[in-house]
Design a protein around this motif. Sequence first.
Motif, short mmCIF file in Angstrom:
data_model
loop_
_atom_site.label_atom_id
_atom_site.label_comp_id
_atom_site.label_asym_id
_atom_site.label_seq_id
_atom_site.Cartn_x
_atom_site.Cartn_y
_atom_site.Cartn_z
N MET B 1 0.82 -1.20 0.00
CA MET B 1 0.00 0.00 0.00
C MET B 1 0.86 1.25 0.00
O MET B 1 2.01 1.24 0.37
CB MET B 1 -0.91 0.02 1.24
N PHE B 2 0.22 2.34 -0.38
CA PHE B 2 0.87 3.61 -0.54
C PHE B 2 1.56 4.10 0.74
O PHE B 2 0.91 4.49 1.70
CB PHE B 2 -0.16 4.63 -1.01
N LEU B 3 2.86 4.05 0.77
CA LEU B 3 3.67 4.66 1.82
C LEU B 3 3.44 4.10 3.22
O LEU B 3 3.93 4.64 4.20
CB LEU B 3 3.43 6.18 1.86
N PHE B 4 2.65 3.00 3.33
CA PHE B 4 2.36 2.53 4.67
C PHE B 4 3.58 1.94 5.37
O PHE B 4 3.61 1.83 6.58
CB PHE B 4 1.20 1.52 4.67
N GLU B 5 4.58 1.58 4.55
CA GLU B 5 5.80 1.07 5.17
C GLU B 5 6.41 2.10 6.11
O GLU B 5 7.10 1.77 7.05
CB GLU B 5 6.80 0.61 4.09
N LYS B 6 6.09 3.38 5.84
CA LYS B 6 6.65 4.43 6.68
C LYS B 6 5.97 4.51 8.05
O LYS B 6 6.46 5.14 8.97
CB LYS B 6 6.55 5.78 5.98
N ALA B 7 4.81 3.87 8.16
CA ALA B 7 4.07 3.94 9.42
C ALA B 7 4.43 2.78 10.36
O ALA B 7 3.98 2.74 11.49
CB ALA B 7 2.58 3.94 9.16
N ARG B 151 2.12 12.35 -2.74
CA ARG B 151 3.00 11.61 -3.64
C ARG B 151 3.85 12.57 -4.48
O ARG B 151 5.05 12.36 -4.68
CB ARG B 151 2.15 10.72 -4.55
N ALA B 152 3.22 13.68 -4.92
CA ALA B 152 3.96 14.69 -5.68
C ALA B 152 5.07 15.26 -4.81
O ALA B 152 6.20 15.47 -5.27
CB ALA B 152 3.01 15.80 -6.14
N GLU B 153 4.75 15.50 -3.55
CA GLU B 153 5.74 16.05 -2.63
C GLU B 153 6.92 15.10 -2.48
O GLU B 153 8.07 15.51 -2.44
CB GLU B 153 5.09 16.30 -1.27
N THR B 378 3.24 11.44 6.66
CA THR B 378 3.57 12.78 6.20
C THR B 378 4.95 13.21 6.72
O THR B 378 5.80 13.72 5.98
CB THR B 378 2.52 13.79 6.69
N LEU B 379 5.13 12.96 8.02
CA LEU B 379 6.38 13.34 8.66
C LEU B 379 7.55 12.61 8.02
O LEU B 379 8.61 13.21 7.74
CB LEU B 379 6.28 12.96 10.14
N ALA B 380 7.37 11.32 7.77
CA ALA B 380 8.44 10.51 7.18
C ALA B 380 8.79 11.03 5.79
O ALA B 380 9.97 11.13 5.41
CB ALA B 380 8.02 9.05 7.13
N VAL B 381 7.75 11.40 5.02
CA VAL B 381 7.99 11.94 3.67
C VAL B 381 8.79 13.23 3.77
O VAL B 381 9.78 13.44 3.07
CB VAL B 381 6.65 12.18 2.94
N ARG B 382 8.36 14.12 4.69
CA ARG B 382 9.05 15.40 4.84
C ARG B 382 10.51 15.18 5.26
O ARG B 382 11.41 15.83 4.76
CB ARG B 382 8.35 16.26 5.90
N GLU B 383 10.69 14.25 6.21
CA GLU B 383 12.05 14.01 6.70
C GLU B 383 12.95 13.48 5.60
O GLU B 383 14.10 13.91 5.45
CB GLU B 383 12.03 13.03 7.88
N SER B 384 12.42 12.55 4.80
CA SER B 384 13.25 11.99 3.72
C SER B 384 13.57 13.07 2.70
O SER B 384 14.64 13.12 2.13
CB SER B 384 12.55 10.80 3.07
N GLU B 386 13.94 16.28 3.40
CA GLU B 386 14.98 17.14 3.98
C GLU B 386 16.34 16.48 3.90
O GLU B 386 17.34 17.12 3.61
CB GLU B 386 14.62 17.49 5.43
N ALA B 387 16.38 15.18 4.18
CA ALA B 387 17.65 14.45 4.10
C ALA B 387 18.20 14.54 2.69
O ALA B 387 19.40 14.75 2.47
CB ALA B 387 17.43 12.99 4.51
N LEU B 388 17.27 14.39 1.73
CA LEU B 388 17.67 14.46 0.33
C LEU B 388 18.22 15.85 0.01
O LEU B 388 19.28 16.00 -0.60
CB LEU B 388 16.43 14.19 -0.55
N GLY B 389 17.50 16.86 0.48
CA GLY B 389 17.91 18.25 0.25
C GLY B 389 19.29 18.51 0.85
O GLY B 389 20.15 19.14 0.23
N ALA B 390 19.52 17.97 2.05
CA ALA B 390 20.80 18.17 2.73
C ALA B 390 21.94 17.55 1.93
O ALA B 390 23.03 18.11 1.83
CB ALA B 390 20.75 17.55 4.13
#
Lengths: 131, 393, 257
Positions: B1-7, B151-153, B378-384, B386-390
């Motif tokens: 399922m969509f991104l559930f692995e992050k939960a 998903r776009a984010e 959502t938090l996991a997506v944002r964190e990943s 930021e890590a990418l951006g860094a």
Amino acid sequence: MRDRGLILGGLALFLGLITFPLWYNLAAGTTAKGPDPKRPVQEKNCVEPVAVMRASHMDLLVDWRDQVVRRSEREFTAFDGRTYSMNLTQTCMKCHTSKEEFCDRCHNYAGVKPYCWDCHIDPKLLERTKG
Amino acid sequence: MFLFEKAVVGSRRYWSWIGILLALILAGFLFYLRQLHYGLGITGLSRDVTWGLYIAQFTFLVGVAASAVMVVLPYYLHDHKAFGKITILGEFLAICAVTMCMLFVLVDMGQPMRVLNVLIYPTLNSIMFWDMVSLAGYLLLNAIIALVTLRAELKDMPPPEWIKPVIVVSIPWAVSIHTVTAFLYSGLPGRSFWLSALLAPRFLASAFSSGPALLILLTLAMRRLGKFDPGPQAIQKVSLIVTYAMIINVFFLLMELFTVFYSRIPEHMEHFDFLFAGSGGQTMLVPWMWASVLLAAASLVLLIVPRYRKNEKILAVTCGMVFLSIWIDKGLGLIVGGFVPSPLGAITRYVPTLPEMFITLAIWGVGFLMVTVFYKITLAVRESMEALGARWS
Amino acid sequence: MKIRRRTFLGIAGLSALAVAEQKILGRVAGQGRNEASPRATGSQTARWAMVIDLRACLEKEGCTDCIAACHKVHNVPDFRNAAHEVKWTWKEPFERAFPGQKSRYAGQALQGGPVLVLCNHCDKPPCVRVCPTKATWKRADGIVMMDWHRCIGCRYCIAACPYGSRSFNWLDPRPQIRDLKADFPTRSKGVVEKCNFCEERLAAGKPPACVEACPERALVFGDLEDPASRVRELLRSRYAIRRKPELGTEPEIYYLV
């Protein structure tokens, strides 16, 4: 083939699980014999030919129900021209006098639980509880 | 399922929170099985008070669901950048709230296995049919919008163009769900407490204060627990929305009170009498209703004075007060108050039973579980991101 | 349920063909047979209504014969608990049945006295308007009917009824029925029920049970469409009131005062 034990064990477990109903029935002594509902003795014909009734009595009853409750139609003309009152407890149960020996035998066998009897009353059962 | 692995990855604290919620849900579920077997007689409801805690929670939560529009509209229609980070939180909150609404309606049914009859025999003259249509549609709209934008984010791309009209449709749709829910009540000839054209506007005003208040609380909690950055202005901007909506909400209530008590029509007054003074020896809701009034008044002061509103610690308390005040008003008073006195003047005592409360808590548990999982993703997506951006910089 | 019926007749037809019986083939061709038969419930144009003579009703003090008769023939349970109570017809103090008629001095003979109340079988029933499944509807003859097979137990109709005429089955009613009658169904838990104007008795050409049971003949039942009926005659010659007429529900139970 280091995993042979796991693979074969897993397969055996899988086979055991999917054939469980067979073993269970064997152990419980269930036979493959069909149900034997008690048929009326004096009456040979139902409101539709026996084959029809056997296959789709539930649709007929639902149809009767809607006719009576929703369209105020109470009379049913059978395939042989006779007319009946569309009434489960008075018409059906007049010939099929025993719910236990007729309805329940097949329903139990097929594992279905119609909710007719949550509201409609088996006249014979009522007599017994009263008498 | 969509991104559930992050939960399913999280700290000890995360998992114990999930565990508590699951235990709550299980307890309520067992009570529900009991209710299914025994009948709704297991609740405190009666011949005269036929709707209670369940339907009241449903009504309150439709408001929470609708309130997502308060962040969606400024962000998408007016490109209000301050809400960039929290809009998705609003949409997820809406999804959870609508799901809870549906569960509350389901547990209130006498014959839940027949619930599909509403679809098999669609009845256009029944407001309940339309309420079902609007709620289901709103759930679908928000699910699509939240998933597509998140998903776009994740791909660090702008969301696809086709989602824009979907978002635009979701805005009036949000208003419709609470309007139609008000129509459930305000169109009944014999229930003078609800028979008011002001009911739908009141519903919206109370929704647009309690929902965003909850959103502020959740955002603050996330910032503390998960290092979530809502952006510098978001919380202050939402608190302004809470302020204005709360002012309008109290204003509407006062209008209602004027008409009822200046006209002095007994059947309109007696419901307010019952709620705020008690009648026929029944005073069970009186302390609650006054608590709601005091909370509303105090929160208004704390919201209107800029010094208090801008202090986030005080603001958190204020938002809790707003939420509680409106929960009492809509989640207790509105439904029970409509049934007492009955059309025949009977004053009936209604107190929810223990099973009823557990079932209610379990559905809130489902809601919180969903919020937790969605926000975690959502938090996991944002964190990943930021890590990418860094790494790139 | 047109489709169900058609499916059934379809199956019936196919099986019959398999039996290849000439007579049966003839029957299959005549599918619409039930539609053709005359209606069991009187003429299509009937509009059933009831007139209750309040003074005659007060003649015999403490009489509840009508209520007992109704609840007996319809297997109405007796929960002995006001919260879970199910009732089709019962007595209310005058000022509760007619809140608009409350007065300190006027109509003193009636104030405080019991008034028989039941479903008003409204001409514009709000309960029917709100039901999300058409489990309750108004028949051509004015009876507000219920289909207990279809009711989902949402209780919206109870909220909509301005007369408190509807009851919900909070628990299984069957154990609470003292004298079970086999020729009328009970209800299951989780559905709403109310007075059905004895539609099952009307179909058999009998008057409603309450009307038959009243020792004072205070209840008169009849067809409003028939100018020569007793109800029309009473409404012509005497002054009658209805419960909460200002709501526009057009109740069809009239009270002679």
